[in-house]
Design an enzyme around this catalytic site. Structure first.
Site, PDB file in Angstrom:
ATOM      1  CB  ILE A  99     -22.854  14.827  14.438  1.00  0.00           C
ATOM      2  CG1 ILE A  99     -21.520  15.590  14.743  1.00  0.00           C
ATOM      3  CG2 ILE A  99     -23.890  15.803  14.320  1.00  0.00           C
ATOM      4  CD1 ILE A  99     -20.898  16.230  13.609  1.00  0.00           C
ATOM      5  CG  ASN A 110     -19.943   1.667   6.162  1.00  0.00           C
ATOM      6  OD1 ASN A 110     -19.927   2.425   7.133  1.00  0.00           O
ATOM      7  ND2 ASN A 110     -19.297   1.905   4.830  1.00  0.00           N
ATOM      8  CG  LEU A 111     -22.156  -0.315  12.037  1.00  0.00           C
ATOM      9  CD1 LEU A 111     -22.424  -1.926  12.659  1.00  0.00           C
ATOM     10  CD2 LEU A 111     -22.695   0.741  12.828  1.00  0.00           C
ATOM     11  CG  ASN A 141     -14.885   6.778  12.399  1.00  0.00           C
ATOM     12  OD1 ASN A 141     -14.114   6.023  12.999  1.00  0.00           O
ATOM     13  ND2 ASN A 141     -15.245   7.978  12.587  1.00  0.00           N
ATOM     14  CB  ALA A 178     -22.944   7.975   5.403  1.00  0.00           C
ATOM     15  CG  LEU A 225     -14.214   7.738   4.710  1.00  0.00           C
ATOM     16  CD1 LEU A 225     -13.342   7.065   3.912  1.00  0.00           C
ATOM     17  CD2 LEU A 225     -14.587   6.574   6.122  1.00  0.00           C
ATOM     18  CB  SER A 269     -17.512  21.197   7.139  1.00  0.00           C
ATOM     19  OG  SER A 269     -16.383  21.779   7.658  1.00  0.00           O
ATOM     20  CE1 TYR A 326     -14.912  15.297   6.137  1.00  0.00           C
ATOM     21  CE2 TYR A 326     -14.054  17.619   6.814  1.00  0.00           C
ATOM     22  CZ  TYR A 326     -15.073  16.678   6.831  1.00  0.00           C
ATOM     23  OH  TYR A 326     -16.088  16.916   7.612  1.00  0.00           O
ATOM     24  CE  LYS A 352     -18.328  16.705   4.850  1.00  0.00           C
ATOM     25  NZ  LYS A 352     -19.247  15.497   5.126  1.00  0.00           N
ATOM     26  CG  PHE A 359      -1.313  20.932  16.509  1.00  0.00           C
ATOM     27  CD1 PHE A 359      -0.108  20.483  16.783  1.00  0.00           C
ATOM     28  CD2 PHE A 359      -2.528  20.554  16.235  1.00  0.00           C
ATOM     29  CE1 PHE A 359      -0.171  18.981  17.124  1.00  0.00           C
ATOM     30  CE2 PHE A 359      -2.453  19.055  16.018  1.00  0.00           C
ATOM     31  CZ  PHE A 359      -1.550  18.346  16.885  1.00  0.00           C
ATOM     32  N   GLY A 401      -2.216  23.154   7.322  1.00  0.00           N
ATOM     33  CA  GLY A 401      -3.580  23.349   6.835  1.00  0.00           C
ATOM     34  C   GLY A 401      -4.404  24.131   7.861  1.00  0.00           C
TER      35      GLY A 401
HETATM   36  P1  NAD Z   1     -18.455   9.856  12.331  1.00  0.00           P
HETATM   37  O1  NAD Z   1     -17.562   9.322  11.746  1.00  0.00           O
HETATM   38  O2  NAD Z   1     -18.596   9.637  13.941  1.00  0.00           O
HETATM   39  O3  NAD Z   1     -19.746   9.426  11.624  1.00  0.00           O
HETATM   40  C1  NAD Z   1     -19.995   9.132  10.183  1.00  0.00           C
HETATM   41  C2  NAD Z   1     -20.742   7.859  10.230  1.00  0.00           C
HETATM   42  O4  NAD Z   1     -20.996   7.529   8.579  1.00  0.00           O
HETATM   43  C3  NAD Z   1     -20.234   6.759  11.068  1.00  0.00           C
HETATM   44  O5  NAD Z   1     -21.143   5.936  11.538  1.00  0.00           O
HETATM   45  C4  NAD Z   1     -19.687   5.933   9.844  1.00  0.00           C
HETATM   46  O6  NAD Z   1     -19.753   4.393  10.162  1.00  0.00           O
HETATM   47  C5  NAD Z   1     -20.767   5.820   8.668  1.00  0.00           C
HETATM   48  N1  NAD Z   1     -20.196   5.954   7.387  1.00  0.00           N
HETATM   49  C6  NAD Z   1     -19.099   6.286   6.712  1.00  0.00           C
HETATM   50  N2  NAD Z   1     -18.882   6.036   5.500  1.00  0.00           N
HETATM   51  C7  NAD Z   1     -20.089   5.344   5.239  1.00  0.00           C
HETATM   52  C8  NAD Z   1     -20.607   4.679   4.092  1.00  0.00           C
HETATM   53  N3  NAD Z   1     -19.905   4.809   2.932  1.00  0.00           N
HETATM   54  N4  NAD Z   1     -21.833   4.066   4.220  1.00  0.00           N
HETATM   55  C9  NAD Z   1     -22.515   4.265   5.259  1.00  0.00           C
HETATM   56  N5  NAD Z   1     -22.152   4.584   6.408  1.00  0.00           N
HETATM   57  C10 NAD Z   1     -20.934   5.218   6.425  1.00  0.00           C
HETATM   58  O7  NAD Z   1     -18.426  11.451  12.094  1.00  0.00           O
HETATM   59  P2  NAD Z   1     -19.335  12.643  12.706  1.00  0.00           P
HETATM   60  O8  NAD Z   1     -18.308  13.276  13.319  1.00  0.00           O
HETATM   61  O9  NAD Z   1     -20.593  12.270  13.122  1.00  0.00           O
HETATM   62  O10 NAD Z   1     -19.574  13.434  11.247  1.00  0.00           O
HETATM   63  C11 NAD Z   1     -20.904  13.347  10.679  1.00  0.00           C
HETATM   64  C12 NAD Z   1     -20.897  13.957   9.548  1.00  0.00           C
HETATM   65  O11 NAD Z   1     -20.745  15.538   9.724  1.00  0.00           O
HETATM   66  C13 NAD Z   1     -19.786  13.764   8.468  1.00  0.00           C
HETATM   67  O12 NAD Z   1     -20.436  14.124   7.185  1.00  0.00           O
HETATM   68  C14 NAD Z   1     -18.737  14.854   8.829  1.00  0.00           C
HETATM   69  O13 NAD Z   1     -17.887  15.048   7.629  1.00  0.00           O
HETATM   70  C15 NAD Z   1     -19.723  16.018   9.004  1.00  0.00           C
HETATM   71  N6  NAD Z   1     -18.818  16.988   9.838  1.00  0.00           N
HETATM   72  C16 NAD Z   1     -18.258  16.693  10.908  1.00  0.00           C
HETATM   73  C17 NAD Z   1     -17.706  17.701  11.678  1.00  0.00           C
HETATM   74  C18 NAD Z   1     -16.891  17.131  13.086  1.00  0.00           C
HETATM   75  O14 NAD Z   1     -16.160  17.865  13.667  1.00  0.00           O
HETATM   76  N7  NAD Z   1     -17.293  16.121  13.713  1.00  0.00           N
HETATM   77  C19 NAD Z   1     -17.552  18.875  11.477  1.00  0.00           C
HETATM   78  C20 NAD Z   1     -18.275  19.081  10.099  1.00  0.00           C
HETATM   79  C21 NAD Z   1     -18.925  18.312   9.365  1.00  0.00           C
HETATM   80  N1  UDP Z   2      -5.409  21.313  18.115  1.00  0.00           N
HETATM   81  C1  UDP Z   2      -4.374  21.302  18.719  1.00  0.00           C
HETATM   82  N2  UDP Z   2      -3.735  19.899  19.462  1.00  0.00           N
HETATM   83  C2  UDP Z   2      -4.668  18.568  18.738  1.00  0.00           C
HETATM   84  C3  UDP Z   2      -5.692  19.019  18.136  1.00  0.00           C
HETATM   85  C4  UDP Z   2      -6.190  20.120  17.917  1.00  0.00           C
HETATM   86  O1  UDP Z   2      -3.657  22.368  19.098  1.00  0.00           O
HETATM   87  O2  UDP Z   2      -4.145  17.736  19.343  1.00  0.00           O
HETATM   88  C5  UDP Z   2      -6.031  22.551  17.442  1.00  0.00           C
HETATM   89  C6  UDP Z   2      -5.970  22.757  16.072  1.00  0.00           C
HETATM   90  O3  UDP Z   2      -4.405  23.209  15.618  1.00  0.00           O
HETATM   91  C7  UDP Z   2      -7.095  23.841  15.813  1.00  0.00           C
HETATM   92  C8  UDP Z   2      -7.952  23.583  16.865  1.00  0.00           C
HETATM   93  O4  UDP Z   2      -7.151  22.697  18.082  1.00  0.00           O
HETATM   94  O5  UDP Z   2      -6.676  24.938  15.914  1.00  0.00           O
HETATM   95  C9  UDP Z   2      -9.226  22.640  16.720  1.00  0.00           C
HETATM   96  O6  UDP Z   2      -8.894  21.528  15.925  1.00  0.00           O
HETATM   97  P1  UDP Z   2      -9.799  20.152  15.606  1.00  0.00           P
HETATM   98  O7  UDP Z   2      -8.911  19.263  14.929  1.00  0.00           O
HETATM   99  O8  UDP Z   2     -10.388  19.876  16.810  1.00  0.00           O
HETATM  100  O9  UDP Z   2     -10.922  21.063  14.498  1.00  0.00           O
HETATM  101  P2  UDP Z   2     -10.511  21.590  13.253  1.00  0.00           P
HETATM  102  O10 UDP Z   2     -11.153  23.201  13.313  1.00  0.00           O
HETATM  103  O11 UDP Z   2      -9.123  21.624  12.877  1.00  0.00           O
HETATM  104  O12 UDP Z   2     -11.401  21.041  12.168  1.00  0.00           O
END
Ligand code: NAD
Ligand code: UDP
Length: 341
Positions: free
Chosen positions: A12, A32-33, A35, A81, A83, A124, A149, A153, A218, A297
């Site tokens: 994102i 910190n790369l 992920n 940033a 996990l 989230s 996780y 949040k 699932f 969950g």
């Molecule tokens: P991502 O893992 O692709 O990006 C997270 C970035 O943070 C990575 O580049 C990682 O290297 C960096 N990072 C992690 N820990 C760090 C640290 N201690 N110091 C510096 N950098 C660090 O994840 P994303 O999907 O881009 O998510 C971004 C944010 O959005 C996260 O906070 C995540 O929890 C939140 N979020 C994501 C989703 C989703 O579905 N992707 C949904 C809701 C919220």
């Molecule tokens: N899901 C699935 N198979 C997969 C991964 C996800 O059926 O391999 C389903 C999961 O049960 C959920 C929806 O897809 O209902 C979205 O899951 P995701 O992990 O992408 O997002 P979540 O809403 O759980 O954060």
């Protein structure tokens, strides 16, 4: 205006950095790369035709962070940033609390030290939990998080509220994302999960490209339209633009202090079966699947009430489900091994 983006090399973050550059913000990425790959930012620079300041560092390293605030005149921080693997967080909860909660506290401390008050946090939909009815509205109380996780949040949102109560200069925005999917329409940046994807769309895309044998769905016995879970999927570029809208909102509300929450979603629930069908249409591929037991969950269905973001941020998710699928497929096809290809 200089914006510090923590986690800006991630999924994102990289799309948001592009939107920021396109809206004439200067961007400093701190990551910190753990992920992600620096290649995402190289590609963002190419797309935008602008450069990004990159500092490799951990948000828990207050000395290094402080140096960044000394070096640049930062106006606002967008804090991605963290996990983010729900299942992993159950296995190594302390790492999640250390990284996501302690790391956020470190960042807020350094911001306070340098008198930077504008803070946008990646939250989230998970904060609503199972206690709340759908659609989720920002006025609802937090639910019980289903994983460490999710708890991280809720905790950071709580930290923000308590900090705002004690510090009248603090201007926090918490953006509660629903399910971001898709990729930039160029097909050059996208989601690059390490190992076996946990999320639905990367998994479906890897099945379509032949990297995985079949999708496990699932559960097909939920009380939903077709028995599979429903989620509010939004295009990552719409989400990226939501961050620009939040920054604009902070800029326009110079008297605001405190914390304001906004849901970022489309307002529609889409089932897993509907996603598979839409992806098949977009990619012209068959997605083999089997129905397997429910994932622990998972909630049956949730989506956002987006009125507040629509009205106050003047933002809405415009891209269609078809576009989300087409863009996911283009990214996957062009980059079968993610940023390694
Ligand atoms: P991502 O893992 O692709 O990006 C997270 C970035 O943070 C990575 O580049 C990682 O290297 C960096 N990072 C992690 N820990 C760090 C640290 N201690 N110091 C510096 N950098 C660090 O994840 P994303 O999907 O881009 O998510 C971004 C944010 O959005 C996260 O906070 C995540 O929890 C939140 N979020 C994501 C989703 C989703 O579905 N992707 C949904 C809701 C919220
Ligand atoms: N899901 C699935 N198979 C997969 C991964 C996800 O059926 O391999 C389903 C999961 O049960 C959920 C929806 O897809 O209902 C979205 O899951 P995701 O992990 O992408 O997002 P979540 O809403 O759980 O954060």
């Amino acid at each position: 205006m200089q914006i510090l983006v923590t986690g800006g090399a991630g999924y994102i973050g990289s799309h948001t950095v592009l939107s920021l550059l396109e809206n004439n913000y200067d961007v400093i990425v701190y990551d910190n790369l753990v992920n992600s790959s620096i290649e995402s930012l190289v590609r963002v620079e190419k797309l935008a035709g602008k450069s990004i300041e990159f500092i490799e560092g951990d948000i828990c390293d207050k000395g290094k962070l402080s140096g960044v605030f000394k070096q640049f005149k930062i106006n606002a921080v967008i804090h991605f940033a963290a996990l983010k693997a729900v299942g992993e967080s159950v296995k190594i909860p302390l790492s999640y609390y250390q990284n996501n909660v302690h790391g956020s506290v470190c960042l807020l401390e350094v911001m306070q030290e340098h008198k930077v008050h504008n803070f946008i946090f990646s939250s989230s939909a998970t904060v609503y939990g199972e206690e709340n009815d759908v659609p989720y509205v920002e006025t609802m109380k937090f639910g019980t998080p289903s994983s460490p996780y999710g708890a991280s949040k809720v905790m950071v949102e709580r930290v923000m509220s308590d900090f705002a109560f004690s510090n009248e200069d603090f201007r926090g925005v918490t953006l509660r994302y629903f399910n971001p999917i898709g990729a930039h329409e160029s097909g050059t940046i996208g989601e690059d999960p390490k190992g076996i994807p946990n999320n639905l769309l990367p998994y479906v895309a890897q099945v379509a490209v032949g990297k995985r044998h079949e999708l496990s769905i699932f559960g097909d016995d939920y009380p939903t339209v077709d028995g599979s879970c429903e989620r509010d999927y939004l295009h990552v570029m719409d989400l990226a633009q939501g961050h620009v809208a939040a920054l604009n909102w902070l800029n326009c509300h110079s008297k605001f202090s405190g914390v304001e929450a906004f849901n970022l979603g489309t307002g529609n629930g889409i089932s897993v079966f509907a996603i598979v069908k839409a992806f098949e249409q977009a990619s012209n591929k068959i997605i083999p699947f089997e129905v397997s037991p429910r994932r622990v969950g998972d909630l049956p269905a949730f989506w956002a009430n987006t009125s507040k973001a629509n009205d106050e941020l003047n933002w809405q998710a415009n891209r269609s489900l078809d576009q989300m699928m087409v863009d996911t497929w283009r990214w996957q096809l062009n980059n079968p091994n993610g940023y390694q290809s």
